[in-house]
Design a protein around this motif. Structure first.
Motif, PDB file in Angstrom:
ATOM      1  N   LYS A  84      26.261   0.540  15.267  1.00 19.98           N
ATOM      2  CA  LYS A  84      25.605   0.387  14.068  1.00 19.98           C
ATOM      3  C   LYS A  84      23.765   0.722  14.367  1.00 19.98           C
ATOM      4  CE  LYS A  84      28.119  -3.037  11.755  1.00 19.98           C
ATOM      5  NZ  LYS A  84      28.230  -4.408  11.330  1.00 19.98           N
ATOM      6  N   ILE A  85      23.473   0.527  15.642  1.00 27.72           N
ATOM      7  CA  ILE A  85      22.058   1.040  16.007  1.00 27.72           C
ATOM      8  C   ILE A  85      22.030   2.577  16.180  1.00 27.72           C
ATOM      9  CG2 ILE A  85      20.478   0.965  17.914  1.00 27.72           C
ATOM     10  CD1 ILE A  85      20.285  -1.659  16.395  1.00 27.72           C
ATOM     11  N   GLY A  86      23.100   3.052  16.435  1.00 25.06           N
ATOM     12  CA  GLY A  86      23.215   4.620  16.641  1.00 25.06           C
ATOM     13  C   GLY A  86      23.088   5.276  15.199  1.00 25.06           C
ATOM     14  N   GLN A  87      23.925   4.747  14.346  1.00 27.71           N
ATOM     15  CA  GLN A  87      23.784   5.088  12.878  1.00 27.71           C
ATOM     16  C   GLN A  87      22.368   5.100  12.328  1.00 27.71           C
ATOM     17  OE1 GLN A  87      27.061   2.702  10.984  1.00 27.71           O
ATOM     18  NE2 GLN A  87      28.680   3.925  11.798  1.00 27.71           N
ATOM     19  N   PHE A  88      21.915   3.662  12.516  1.00 28.39           N
ATOM     20  CA  PHE A  88      20.661   3.488  12.048  1.00 28.39           C
ATOM     21  C   PHE A  88      19.666   4.331  12.366  1.00 28.39           C
ATOM     22  CE2 PHE A  88      16.348   1.355  12.457  1.00 28.39           C
ATOM     23  CZ  PHE A  88      16.278   0.775  11.056  1.00 28.39           C
ATOM     24  N   GLN A  89      19.661   4.643  13.857  1.00 27.50           N
ATOM     25  CA  GLN A  89      18.663   5.770  14.450  1.00 27.50           C
ATOM     26  C   GLN A  89      18.869   6.901  13.750  1.00 27.50           C
ATOM     27  OE1 GLN A  89      19.529   5.378  18.592  1.00 27.50           O
ATOM     28  NE2 GLN A  89      17.540   3.887  18.916  1.00 27.50           N
ATOM     29  N   GLY A  90      20.133   7.295  13.594  1.00 25.59           N
ATOM     30  CA  GLY A  90      20.374   8.745  12.948  1.00 25.59           C
ATOM     31  C   GLY A  90      19.847   8.645  11.456  1.00 25.59           C
ATOM     32  N   LYS A  91      19.792   7.821  10.694  1.00 26.59           N
ATOM     33  CA  LYS A  91      19.417   7.749   9.507  1.00 26.59           C
ATOM     34  C   LYS A  91      17.963   7.651   9.408  1.00 26.59           C
ATOM     35  CE  LYS A  91      23.475   5.285   7.185  1.00 26.59           C
ATOM     36  NZ  LYS A  91      23.739   4.235   6.625  1.00 26.59           N
ATOM     37  N   VAL A  92      17.147   6.712  10.291  1.00 32.05           N
ATOM     38  CA  VAL A  92      15.706   6.755  10.672  1.00 32.05           C
ATOM     39  C   VAL A  92      15.254   8.143  10.921  1.00 32.05           C
ATOM     40  CG1 VAL A  92      13.981   5.944  11.831  1.00 32.05           C
ATOM     41  CG2 VAL A  92      15.602   4.202  10.886  1.00 32.05           C
ATOM     42  N   GLY A  93      15.924   8.801  11.663  1.00 25.18           N
ATOM     43  CA  GLY A  93      15.639  10.115  12.126  1.00 25.18           C
ATOM     44  C   GLY A  93      15.568  11.142  11.087  1.00 25.18           C
ATOM     45  N   ASP A 108      35.204 -10.973  22.822  1.00 29.12           N
ATOM     46  CA  ASP A 108      34.591 -10.756  21.405  1.00 29.12           C
ATOM     47  C   ASP A 108      33.461 -10.433  21.571  1.00 29.12           C
ATOM     48  OD1 ASP A 108      37.247 -11.691  20.431  1.00 29.12           O
ATOM     49  OD2 ASP A 108      36.405 -13.748  20.181  1.00 29.12           O
ATOM     50  N   LEU A 109      32.644 -10.874  22.457  1.00 28.41           N
ATOM     51  CA  LEU A 109      31.116 -10.443  22.531  1.00 28.41           C
ATOM     52  C   LEU A 109      31.149  -8.970  22.716  1.00 28.41           C
ATOM     53  CD1 LEU A 109      28.142 -11.425  22.329  1.00 28.41           C
ATOM     54  CD2 LEU A 109      28.415 -11.779  24.625  1.00 28.41           C
ATOM     55  N   LYS A 110      32.049  -8.458  23.788  1.00 29.74           N
ATOM     56  CA  LYS A 110      31.847  -7.038  24.125  1.00 29.74           C
ATOM     57  C   LYS A 110      32.324  -6.097  22.897  1.00 29.74           C
ATOM     58  CE  LYS A 110      34.124  -4.007  27.342  1.00 29.74           C
ATOM     59  NZ  LYS A 110      35.419  -3.934  28.454  1.00 29.74           N
ATOM     60  N   GLU A 111      33.258  -6.554  22.160  1.00 24.86           N
ATOM     61  CA  GLU A 111      33.481  -5.677  20.922  1.00 24.86           C
ATOM     62  C   GLU A 111      32.377  -5.797  19.845  1.00 24.86           C
ATOM     63  OE1 GLU A 111      36.083  -3.910  20.192  1.00 24.86           O
ATOM     64  OE2 GLU A 111      36.738  -4.307  22.256  1.00 24.86           O
ATOM     65  N   GLU A 112      31.566  -7.092  19.670  1.00 21.97           N
ATOM     66  CA  GLU A 112      30.550  -7.099  18.769  1.00 21.97           C
ATOM     67  C   GLU A 112      29.475  -6.324  19.326  1.00 21.97           C
ATOM     68  OE1 GLU A 112      29.398 -11.127  17.930  1.00 21.97           O
ATOM     69  OE2 GLU A 112      31.244 -11.869  17.432  1.00 21.97           O
ATOM     70  N   CYS A 113      29.335  -6.073  20.967  1.00 20.96           N
ATOM     71  CA  CYS A 113      28.321  -5.305  21.370  1.00 20.96           C
ATOM     72  C   CYS A 113      28.486  -3.805  20.796  1.00 20.96           C
ATOM     73  CB  CYS A 113      28.048  -5.776  22.562  1.00 20.96           C
ATOM     74  SG  CYS A 113      27.329  -7.178  23.045  1.00 20.96           S
ATOM     75  N   LYS A 114      29.720  -3.392  21.077  1.00 29.61           N
ATOM     76  CA  LYS A 114      30.094  -2.047  20.630  1.00 29.61           C
ATOM     77  C   LYS A 114      29.652  -1.846  19.455  1.00 29.61           C
ATOM     78  CE  LYS A 114      33.663  -1.530  24.301  1.00 29.61           C
ATOM     79  NZ  LYS A 114      35.202  -1.165  24.244  1.00 29.61           N
TER      80      LYS A 114
END
Length: 152
Positions: A64-73, A53-59
């Motif tokens: 989400k961090i990748g999407q956030f970085q894209g939006k911030v970019g 479960d933790l592995k899935e949450e980490c993925k």
């Protein structure tokens, strides 16, 4: 380097098809567990499940961090573009202000030039008036002289 939450011993499962509760307790005390498929595992089933479960949450978190970085970019690009446009508008405003100052100075110079011309023309007018008065006086004197010359 991946974490292997469970170790499978298929050959041992063939030897121990379905352990009894007492045997299972003894095996669990040694840190070896059976999963729902009766395979031997080095982790407890709930720890293994929590790890998955933790592995899935980490993925999901990484996505989400990748999407956030894209939006911030894209936001940073937009802000940079707006900053460039604001800088251009600032330069345009400075240019317009400088042009306005130049026009005001030119108008002031023209006004001073015209005022000088007015003073010059007034002086010339006064000179012409004095000359006209002098010529009028001379004309009247000559007319008087002619009248006296004709009468005498």
């Amino acid at each position: 380097m991946g974490l292997r939450p469970a170790i499978s011993f298929p050959w041992l499962c063939d030897l121990i098809p379905c352990p009894s509760a007492m045997a299972q307790d003894l095996i669990e005390e040694e840190g070896i567990f059976f999963d729902e498929f009766h395979k031997l595992r080095a982790l407890e089933p709930d720890v293994s499940q929590k790890t998955s479960d933790l592995k899935e949450e980490c993925k999901e978190f990484v996505e989400k961090i990748g999407q956030f970085q894209g939006k911030v970019g894209s936001l940073i690009e937009l802000v940079d573009q707006l900053a460039k446009e604001a800088e251009m508008e600032k330069f345009k405003a400075i240019g317009a202000r400088n042009l306005l100052k130049l026009v005001a100075k030119q108008r002031e110079a023209l006004q001073q030039q015209l005022q000088g011309l007015i003073v010059e023309k007034k002086t010339q007018l006064e000179r012409y008036r004095v000359e006209c008065d002098a010529l009028s006086k001379m004309e009247s004197e000559q007319n008087e002289f002619i009248n006296q010359f004709i009468l005498h």
